[in-house]
Motif scaffolding. Structure first.
Motif, PDB file in Angstrom:
ATOM      1  N   GLU A 105     -39.156 -11.457  65.088  1.00  0.00           N
ATOM      2  CA  GLU A 105     -40.021 -10.529  65.818  1.00  0.00           C
ATOM      3  C   GLU A 105     -41.480 -10.749  65.426  1.00  0.00           C
ATOM      4  N   GLU A 106     -41.720 -11.033  64.139  1.00  0.00           N
ATOM      5  CA  GLU A 106     -43.081 -11.290  63.677  1.00  0.00           C
ATOM      6  C   GLU A 106     -43.659 -12.528  64.349  1.00  0.00           C
ATOM      7  N   CYS A 107     -42.822 -13.532  64.543  1.00  0.00           N
ATOM      8  CA  CYS A 107     -43.262 -14.741  65.230  1.00  0.00           C
ATOM      9  C   CYS A 107     -43.698 -14.404  66.653  1.00  0.00           C
ATOM     10  N   GLU A 108     -42.885 -13.630  67.337  1.00  0.00           N
ATOM     11  CA  GLU A 108     -43.151 -13.313  68.746  1.00  0.00           C
ATOM     12  C   GLU A 108     -44.370 -12.407  68.921  1.00  0.00           C
ATOM     13  N   THR A 109     -44.572 -11.468  67.986  1.00  0.00           N
ATOM     14  CA  THR A 109     -45.614 -10.458  68.189  1.00  0.00           C
ATOM     15  C   THR A 109     -46.916 -10.768  67.465  1.00  0.00           C
ATOM     16  N   ALA A 110     -46.828 -11.240  66.215  1.00  0.00           N
ATOM     17  CA  ALA A 110     -48.048 -11.488  65.435  1.00  0.00           C
ATOM     18  C   ALA A 110     -48.558 -12.921  65.569  1.00  0.00           C
ATOM     19  N   PHE A 111     -47.679 -13.843  65.990  1.00  0.00           N
ATOM     20  CA  PHE A 111     -48.039 -15.258  66.108  1.00  0.00           C
ATOM     21  C   PHE A 111     -47.589 -15.819  67.460  1.00  0.00           C
ATOM     22  N   PRO A 112     -47.940 -15.201  68.565  1.00  0.00           N
ATOM     23  CA  PRO A 112     -47.375 -15.613  69.865  1.00  0.00           C
ATOM     24  C   PRO A 112     -47.711 -17.052  70.254  1.00  0.00           C
ATOM     25  N   LYS A 113     -48.929 -17.504  69.990  1.00  0.00           N
ATOM     26  CA  LYS A 113     -49.300 -18.875  70.355  1.00  0.00           C
ATOM     27  C   LYS A 113     -48.595 -19.885  69.454  1.00  0.00           C
ATOM     28  N   THR A 114     -48.587 -19.591  68.173  1.00  0.00           N
ATOM     29  CA  THR A 114     -47.887 -20.474  67.222  1.00  0.00           C
ATOM     30  C   THR A 114     -46.398 -20.510  67.543  1.00  0.00           C
ATOM     31  N   CYS A 115     -45.845 -19.349  67.870  1.00  0.00           N
ATOM     32  CA  CYS A 115     -44.413 -19.256  68.176  1.00  0.00           C
ATOM     33  C   CYS A 115     -44.063 -20.102  69.396  1.00  0.00           C
ATOM     34  N   ALA A 116     -44.930 -20.077  70.392  1.00  0.00           N
ATOM     35  CA  ALA A 116     -44.690 -20.883  71.595  1.00  0.00           C
ATOM     36  C   ALA A 116     -44.667 -22.370  71.249  1.00  0.00           C
ATOM     37  N   LEU A 117     -45.529 -22.786  70.328  1.00  0.00           N
ATOM     38  CA  LEU A 117     -45.529 -24.187  69.891  1.00  0.00           C
ATOM     39  C   LEU A 117     -44.254 -24.524  69.127  1.00  0.00           C
ATOM     40  N   LEU A 118     -43.878 -23.650  68.195  1.00  0.00           N
ATOM     41  CA  LEU A 118     -42.690 -23.904  67.381  1.00  0.00           C
ATOM     42  C   LEU A 118     -41.436 -24.040  68.240  1.00  0.00           C
ATOM     43  N   LYS A 119     -41.383 -23.273  69.308  1.00  0.00           N
ATOM     44  CA  LYS A 119     -40.212 -23.331  70.186  1.00  0.00           C
ATOM     45  C   LYS A 119     -40.085 -24.680  70.887  1.00  0.00           C
ATOM     46  N   GLN A 120     -41.189 -25.421  70.957  1.00  0.00           N
ATOM     47  CA  GLN A 120     -41.129 -26.769  71.532  1.00  0.00           C
ATOM     48  C   GLN A 120     -40.614 -27.789  70.516  1.00  0.00           C
ATOM     49  N   TRP A 121     -40.714 -27.462  69.234  1.00  0.00           N
ATOM     50  CA  TRP A 121     -40.441 -28.434  68.177  1.00  0.00           C
ATOM     51  C   TRP A 121     -39.142 -28.184  67.418  1.00  0.00           C
TER      52      TRP A 121
END
Length: 421
Positions: free
Chosen positions: A285-301
């Motif tokens: 949840e922290e990834c999705e809410t506090a780090f949304p741009k970073t989370c979107a990148l991580l989901k690609q990798w």
């Protein structure tokens, strides 16, 4: 002894009355009272233990509690030492040996207890003797038959723990002697047979994970020329401005609750905290809410190798790590040799040090250092000017393939799909 051991597993949840005569007599002989409420120094109820799947019941509670309450009193110290030494010499019970190993080596407690006065004190040394006796016990040894080699087996686990305890006490020769003894271990069981060097696959004194996957490239540092095998390294550097921006926001006043204690059992002074972004194949949840741009990148990798089983819940993981000035961890190592650590330096890096296999490294802002976390390593911020902040990605070893699972039923983390076995 097998029946006694089984009885103790059950007894761990029903109190002293269910533990059987052997344990009860041993507990009384050690000075304990027949009281089911006083058979453990530390409990989950008091939030003192981090290992949630087991209790830590043991003898010598009365003597050890008195010592912890009066550490400077020679009489209480002597009584505690005599009790645990007597149990060590008299007991061949698997669960007694295992729980006393965990207790005296501070393996389950959130805080340092027995090694706060020195990593090589009498209690720690006796804890190592418990571990050695445990590793010779039939219940421990039979893991070589009963557990898959991709699971965490008893002897490699406590062998690793004991060698690390010796190293942290500055007793390098004792650590080396134990390492060499375990390297020579042979196993001739009813199901499996391992010659020396195969029962425990360690390839170096500074490389002793409890789970060993054969045939993988083994080196402490993965230099840039190998990064084509680790594509996430370049991607982290390329996207550093995005990651840096969201990390800085997480450090703003009012966001302190995002950071939770990390690895409290690895350091005595200071503070080490983290925000988990990816764990157990799930983005937090922290990834999705506090780090949304970073989370979107991580989901690609991530995951880097979809469909391949993990050996540990740490096989792939992402977190932001904050280490306060003055923090110093003990030497430790990761659980398996198929997990690499990818660090991205973010801020507060001046004076921070990373020691891997007895070599010293540092971090640079916006730059990655890739290394094998199953080698001995240590981190400290003793010379830092400010809190050190990095991103850590745990990443599956790039050479892992379906072939590594052939002939195996399960790993420590999960079952292996039938089509891969």
């Amino acid at each position: 002894m097998a029946k006694t051991a089984v009885g103790l597993v059950v007894g761990a949840t029903v109190g002293l009355a269910g533990l059987g005569g052997y344990w009860q007599n041993l507990f009384k002989a050690a000075g304990g009272e027949d009281d089911s409420e006083d058979i453990a120094l530390f409990t989950h109820a008091d939030n003192q233990l981090h290992c949630m799947d087991r209790e830590l019941r043991h003898p010598c509670v009365k003597e050890l509690r008195a010592f912890l309450e009066q550490r400077e009193d020679d009489e209480t110290k002597s009584a505690a030492l005599k009790c645990i030494e007597d149990v060590l010499s008299q007991s061949d019970d698997y669960w007694v040996l295992k729980n006393m190993t965990h207790l005296l080596l501070d393996l389950d407690t959130n805080d340092h207890v027995f090694d706060v006065t020195g990593r090589g004190n009498e209690f720690v040394m006796i804890g190592i003797e418990y571990a050695k006796k445990l590793m010779e016990h039939e219940e421990c040894l039979k893991d070589f038959d009963e557990k898959d080699s991709l699971e965490c087996r008893c002897v490699p686990l406590y062998g690793k723990v004991s060698t690390l305890k010796y190293k942290n006490a500055g007793m390098v020769e004792e650590a080396r002697e134990l390492f060499q003894k375990l390297q020579k271990l042979e196993w001739k069981g009813q199901k499996n047979q391992y010659p020396a060097g195969e029962a425990i696959g360690w390839d170096h004194f500074l490389h002793t994970p409890q789970i060993w996957v054969p045939g993988l490239r083994s080196q402490p540092i993965w230099p840039r020329e190998l990064w084509p095998q680790l594509p996430i390294c370049s991607k982290l550097e390329e996207n550093f401005p995005t990651i840096q921006e969201e990390v800085q926001k997480s450090l703003a006043p009012g966001n302190e609750e995002l950071y939770k204690d990390a690895y409290r059992f690895l350091y005595a002074e200071g503070e080490w905290s983290r925000i988990l972004l990816y764990h157990g194949r799930k983005f937090t949840e922290e990834c999705e809410t506090a780090f949304p741009k970073t989370c979107a990148l991580l989901k690609q990798w991530l995951p880097s190798k979809p469909g391949l089983p993990w050996t540990s819940d740490q096989n792939e993981q992402v977190m932001i790590l904050k280490m306060k000035v003055g923090t110093d961890t003990e030497t430790h190592s990761g659980p398996a040799n198929n997990i690499l650590n990818i660090h991205l330096g973010i801020s507060g890096l001046e004076g921070a040090k990373l020691f891997i296999a007895n070599e010293t490294y540092g971090w640079e802002e916006g730059k990655v250092i890739a290394w094998d976390g199953s080698y001995d390593h240590r981190v400290h911020c003793l010379d830092c000017k400010e809190d050190r902040i990095i991103m850590m990605v745990r990443y599956m070893h790039p050479e892992m393939s379906p072939a590594h699972y052939k002939g195996h039923l399960k790993t420590h983390f999960e079952d292996i799909p039938v089509e891969m076995q």
